[in-house]
Design an enzyme around this catalytic site. Sequence first.
Site, PDB file in Angstrom:
ATOM      1  N   ASP A 347      36.564  35.750  33.108  1.00  0.00           N
ATOM      2  CA  ASP A 347      35.904  35.625  34.605  1.00  0.00           C
ATOM      3  C   ASP A 347      37.016  35.747  35.724  1.00  0.00           C
ATOM      4  O   ASP A 347      38.173  35.434  35.534  1.00  0.00           O
ATOM      5  CB  ASP A 347      35.425  34.131  34.507  1.00  0.00           C
ATOM      6  N   GLU A 376      36.888  40.647  34.960  1.00  0.00           N
ATOM      7  CA  GLU A 376      35.909  40.672  35.892  1.00  0.00           C
ATOM      8  C   GLU A 376      36.894  41.170  37.463  1.00  0.00           C
ATOM      9  O   GLU A 376      37.437  40.258  37.729  1.00  0.00           O
ATOM     10  CB  GLU A 376      35.262  39.396  36.222  1.00  0.00           C
TER      11      GLU A 376
END
Length: 630
Positions: A347, A376
């Site tokens: 993330d 990400e």
Amino acid sequence: MKKILLLFTLILTVTTTMKAALKIDRIDPTDWYVGMQNPSLQLMVYGPGIGSAEVTTDYPGVRIDSLVRVDSPNYLLVYLNLSGAQPGEMKLQFKNGRQKKVVSYRLKSREKAGAARQGFTNADVLYMLMPDRFASGSDANDQIKGMNNYVVDRSQPSLRHGGDLEGLRQHLDYFVELGVTALWFTPVLENNSPDNNGFSTYHGYATTDYYKVDPRFGTNDEYRRLVDEAHQHGLKVVMDMIFNHCGFEHPWVKDMPSHDWINRPGWLKESKGSSDPTGTSFLQTSYKLTPVVDPYASEVDKRETVEGWFVPTMPDLNQKNPHVMTYLIQNSIWWIETVDIDGIRMDTYPYADAKGMARWMKILDEEYPNFNTVGETWVTEPAYTAAWQKNSKLSEENSYLKTVMDFSFFEKLSQAKNEETDAWWNGLNRIYNSFVYDFLYPNPSSVMAFIDNHDTDRFLGNGCDSLMLKQALALLLTVNRIPQLYYGTEILMNGTKEVTDGNVRKDFPGGFPNDSHNAFTKEGRTKAEQQMFQWTSRLLHWRQGNEVIIKGKQTQFIPYNGIYVIARQYKGHTALTILNGTTKHAIMDIKRYTEVIGDTKRAKDILTGHYYDISKDLELRPRQSVILEY
Ligand SMILES: [Ca+2]
């Protein structure tokens, strides 16, 4: 009198100290593995006053390299070298003054060699879902005594809905029928934050225990069982992790190991009622990721991006502190070894310290050369994401991150879907133009593409234009990328983030008790859902193991007459993706494509089974998608 009182107090203190046994509340990691390439192990020992303890062990092959005493007296970092160790119960003797404690610590053997772990590749299609919203296998875990306040209420888009790992396990056949080959689900680690002040916990992005599955989702054992059974179904599992921040209820917040464990901890002190003498007051991230690569970036902008907190309830971890980074690196290794995951999705990648993250990726690459991690990287310029990919020449330092996310493709497609493809820039020209920049990527086939996910509007928005959705999927599943689907897209689930994120994270129909509509079965799907499911499934199964798509050379043609054509070719076989990017009938001038068609006359449409005569111009219906094979 004063002297006597002092003596008395002293005696009392000493006796109390002698009486109280040395207490150790926890050791992270909870256990570890011998035979790793990197024989070093950091133990984070937590207990009252443990910071001043001495540690010894006579376990064969284990050496204590160093003891690191941090600011808080309640933490001790023990660095061990396990280079000669065999599996077994290692006894660690802790001694603090006259207090002693012996702790047994388990050293396990590895199930397989690091190189035997095969991560996800462009031969896979990842299916992304949110466990809370997909399926519930048990109501028993909906309410867990002692956890911070939360409510399970399926009528509220921002509250927990009760989905869990068992629910996922019960639907593994669905993924096989659909034809995806890997599952990526949002974080499952304990997220013991209260649902309040607009902060939701169902998404799992605020970890409060890095070594434990959230009891609302299940147990560590259930996670392992899910991964094992997924493997038996031919499905890989990608674990969502977050190194940038933790949850506000993580024990590190109440008792910070060191003043620099968390970035900008001043706010924590303020919230405890004291002033902020360090001048490190709370900072919100700017959410602007450009300063990380910008050659002209100012220090203030860089700090805001990397040291700012994502939200006030998610403390920003300081990956510049090597002890923090080592803790996180070991955590990722522990989950790989313990539950046998096949990949990691990281993330908020660029929000964390780039050097620390590169160290992580390099260590994982050395230990697991065939494993894969996707970061990400939410910037829509290809040059930006390309700079983050392993071995990029665009970046001063190697990130060692093998897979980045193609937000450009997502963004361009989101625009193109509402436009007519013209002779210049609109419609599918945007996709054509985006792929032009693949020259920037060291490895375009290891870039992950998607048309929607849990953080974006669903592809259909609030509509149901399946023709455009088919164009998007036809592209996604045939181009030189690792494709990722978002749950429910295959059954026309729609929604936008306009009102709440919850509207793009609705429950999968049929996953919960008393659902009147069950999209897991053919009989339960509506006619439109079944049509879309079948179309997608056919394409996904055709893609599985298809070397033309996995290894084929890609050739794209500038959209002409509103038609965008991409060819994939391998060992004399061709797949031709043909999209009419207009709402009118369009003629495909076949002669323009001679270089990829040659003198082939007949080609099969893999979506319908029909054969086309490709020695003549093709007439395409409005928004028609055709994938030809010859
Ligand atoms: Ca950060």
